[in-house]
Design an enzyme around this catalytic site. Structure first.
Site, short mmCIF file in Angstrom:
data_model
loop_
_atom_site.label_atom_id
_atom_site.label_comp_id
_atom_site.label_asym_id
_atom_site.label_seq_id
_atom_site.Cartn_x
_atom_site.Cartn_y
_atom_site.Cartn_z
N ASN A 48 0.66 -1.16 0.13
CA ASN A 48 0.06 0.07 0.00
C ASN A 48 0.94 1.32 -0.01
O ASN A 48 0.25 2.20 0.30
CB ASN A 48 -1.11 0.11 1.25
CG ASN A 48 -1.68 -1.13 1.14
OD1 ASN A 48 -2.40 -1.64 0.33
ND2 ASN A 48 -2.18 -1.93 2.56
N HIS A 134 -13.97 -2.08 6.14
CA HIS A 134 -12.59 -2.60 6.84
C HIS A 134 -13.15 -3.57 8.14
O HIS A 134 -14.01 -2.90 8.88
CB HIS A 134 -11.84 -1.73 6.81
CG HIS A 134 -10.40 -2.19 7.18
ND1 HIS A 134 -10.07 -2.35 8.44
CD2 HIS A 134 -9.33 -2.93 6.35
CE1 HIS A 134 -8.69 -2.78 8.63
NE2 HIS A 134 -8.41 -3.02 7.40
N GLU A 179 -15.75 3.61 4.12
CA GLU A 179 -14.30 3.85 3.52
C GLU A 179 -14.59 4.84 2.27
O GLU A 179 -15.86 4.74 1.85
CB GLU A 179 -13.85 2.78 2.92
CG GLU A 179 -13.37 1.82 4.47
CD GLU A 179 -12.84 0.23 3.83
OE1 GLU A 179 -12.10 0.32 2.87
OE2 GLU A 179 -13.25 -0.50 4.39
N SER A 183 -10.84 -0.90 0.60
CA SER A 183 -9.35 -1.43 0.49
C SER A 183 -9.37 -2.67 -0.25
O SER A 183 -8.05 -3.01 -0.70
CB SER A 183 -9.22 -1.79 2.19
OG SER A 183 -9.93 -2.73 2.60
N ASP A 208 -13.56 6.70 6.43
CA ASP A 208 -12.31 6.30 6.38
C ASP A 208 -11.48 6.36 5.22
O ASP A 208 -11.80 5.68 4.13
CB ASP A 208 -12.60 4.43 6.95
CG ASP A 208 -11.09 3.89 7.11
OD1 ASP A 208 -10.11 4.47 6.32
OD2 ASP A 208 -10.95 3.03 7.52
N HIS A 211 -7.11 4.56 2.33
CA HIS A 211 -6.64 4.46 0.85
C HIS A 211 -6.94 5.44 0.01
O HIS A 211 -6.68 5.59 -1.28
CB HIS A 211 -7.21 3.07 0.28
CG HIS A 211 -6.89 1.78 0.72
ND1 HIS A 211 -5.71 1.21 0.78
CD2 HIS A 211 -7.25 1.34 1.99
CE1 HIS A 211 -5.45 0.15 1.55
NE2 HIS A 211 -6.60 0.20 2.39
N LYS A 242 -0.36 4.03 4.78
CA LYS A 242 -0.43 3.65 3.41
C LYS A 242 0.43 4.53 2.50
O LYS A 242 1.59 4.65 2.47
CB LYS A 242 -1.82 3.40 3.05
CG LYS A 242 -2.11 1.86 3.75
CD LYS A 242 -3.45 1.89 4.20
CE LYS A 242 -3.56 0.69 4.86
NZ LYS A 242 -4.83 0.18 5.54
C1 PLP Z 1 -5.38 -0.48 6.56
C2 PLP Z 1 -6.67 0.07 6.94
C3 PLP Z 1 -6.90 0.34 8.29
C4 PLP Z 1 -6.12 0.13 9.35
O1 PLP Z 1 -4.80 0.85 9.47
P1 PLP Z 1 -3.58 0.47 9.75
O2 PLP Z 1 -2.81 1.81 10.11
O3 PLP Z 1 -3.00 -0.82 8.99
O4 PLP Z 1 -3.65 -0.40 11.32
C5 PLP Z 1 -8.13 0.93 8.48
N1 PLP Z 1 -8.93 1.08 7.53
C6 PLP Z 1 -8.82 0.74 6.46
C7 PLP Z 1 -10.08 1.06 5.17
C8 PLP Z 1 -7.72 0.41 5.79
O5 PLP Z 1 -7.43 -0.17 4.75
#
Ligand code: PLP
Length: 389
Positions: A48, A134, A179, A183, A208, A211, A242
């Protein structure tokens, strides 16, 4: 009752027989377009690290400088003695970057979702989720004790039906969590419609941008910036892990939101603060992403995305994605595992993503591309994957 190890062995055997056993590959190189896995040099289409920042020399220097000045460990929770100065500097930058009054950094994106959702809602409240949200969002919602309703992926008619329905009418508070870029599928939430619905029905909206942070909008702060809806989002979550290339998670919103989470988010309160070097590197990453260099990297990333999508389409792979995440859905778990193994034999690393990360029978190769890939890397990948079987 059988012994613990007998139980574990039988569960592992069953997991393996279902084609779902996972193991931890050891990567003996920094993150980049090429990585070394168990002694083999492989092209990396799996991380990522979309902007190629995870091993950037300027971020490494910032991490070293932060470590030199503040040490390796932060010593305690942020509420005790762990709230070292690099936190304040990072949060100030994050809030400005995200066009929000305030920001709060957590140990990970996972911890940020868990702590925030459980702080905001509880028994008697309603949390509404997209089916593909997620695991950290799902876990936060479950742990909160609120009633959970799930709408099919991106289905706004169903979201409205839930908001207008009897469960919502009985709930004290309603929180919608989605999101912005999903993801595992790489597609977008219909954010403008969600904003309209949450306003109409008086719900709160948490998004969220794990990404999307670093990739969308003129200043690359996320999809919210691209759509110009920052003022209508109650809670914005992002990760430092990411496109920003570091580690950690954060929440942005009003100063009251941040003050409230400092008092209520258990994953912040009861967990040791991130190392100062990581905070310093993340602040440098935000500056870099917002700079002209960040713009150039992002432009290169989108060129790579379009090169890869064209090449995949020419080989009959369907790619509806809107992001650097290109899921090649093949269906059966065994097919995804076999294709992943064949790619690896040809020198390309793309993992098979299986249940429970995605639904049963929707196993896929999750291909991700980075600004750091050269055009030749993409050609090598396309030659290795070949036409859809
Ligand atoms: C990766 C991810 C997380 C978690 O983030 P980390 O920093 O890896 O713990 C939360 N929400 C989504 C949508 C993700 O893809």
């Amino acid at each position: 009752m059988s012994g613990l190890n007998d139980h574990l062995r039988s569960e592992l055997t069953a997991t393996q027989q279902a084609g779902l056993l996972r193991t931890l590959p050891v990567i003996d190189s920094p993150q980049g377009p090429r990585i070394t896995i168990e002694g083999r040099d492989l092209l990396n289409f799996a991380s990522n690290d979309y902007l190629g920042l995870a091993n950037d020399p300027r971020l490494r220097a910032a991490a070293i400088d932060g470590t030199e000045r503040y040490g390796v460990g932060s010593g305690a929770s942020r509420l005790v003695t762990g709230n070292l100065e690099p936190y304040a500097a990072l949060e100030k930058r994050l809030a400005a970057f995200k066009h929000q009054p305030a920001a709060l950094v957590f140990g990970s994106g996972y911890a940020a979702n868990l702590g925030t959702i459980t702080a905001l809602v509880g028994t008697g409240d309603l949390v509404i989720l997209d089916k593909l949200d997620h695991a950290s969002i799902v876990d936060g919602a479950r742990l909160s004790g609120a009633t959970i309703r799930v709408y099919p992926h991106r289905d706004m008619r169903k979201l409205e039906r839930i908001l207008a329905g009897p469960t919502a009418a009985k709930a004290s508070r309603i929180l919608v969590v989605t999101e912005t870029i999903f993801s595992m599928d790489g597609d977008r939430a219909p954010l403008e419609e969600i904003v309209e619905l949450k306003d109409r029905y008086g719900a709160w909206l948490m998004i969220d941008e794990a990404h999307a942070t670093g990739l969308y909008g003129d200043q690359r702060s996320g999809l919210v910036e691209e759509l110009g809806v920052a003022g209508q989002i109650d809670v914005t979550l992002g990760t430092l892990s990411k496109a920003l290339g570091c580690a950690g998670g954060f929440v942005c919103g009003s100063q009251d939101l941040v003050d409230f989470l400092v008092n209520r988010a258990r994953s912040l309160i009861y967990s040791t603060a991130l190392p100062p070097g990581t905070c310093a590197a993340a602040a440098a990453a935000v500056d870099l992403v917002a700079s002209e260099d960040g713009k150039q990297r992002c432009d290169r990333l989108w060129q790579n995305v379009s090169l890869l999508k064209q090449g995949l389409a020419a080989r009959d792979w369907d790619t509806a994605s809107d992001s650097p995440i290109l899921p090649l859905i093949v269906g059966p778990e065994e097919t995804a595992v076999r294709l992943s193994r064949e790619l690896r034999e040809k020198g390309v690393f793309v993992p098979a993503i299986r249940y429970p990360t995605v639904a049963r029978g929707k196993a896929r190769l999750r291909v991700t591309v980075s600004a750091s890939h050269a055009a030749g890397d993409i050609e090598t990948f396309l030659a290795a994957i070949g036409p859809k079987p």
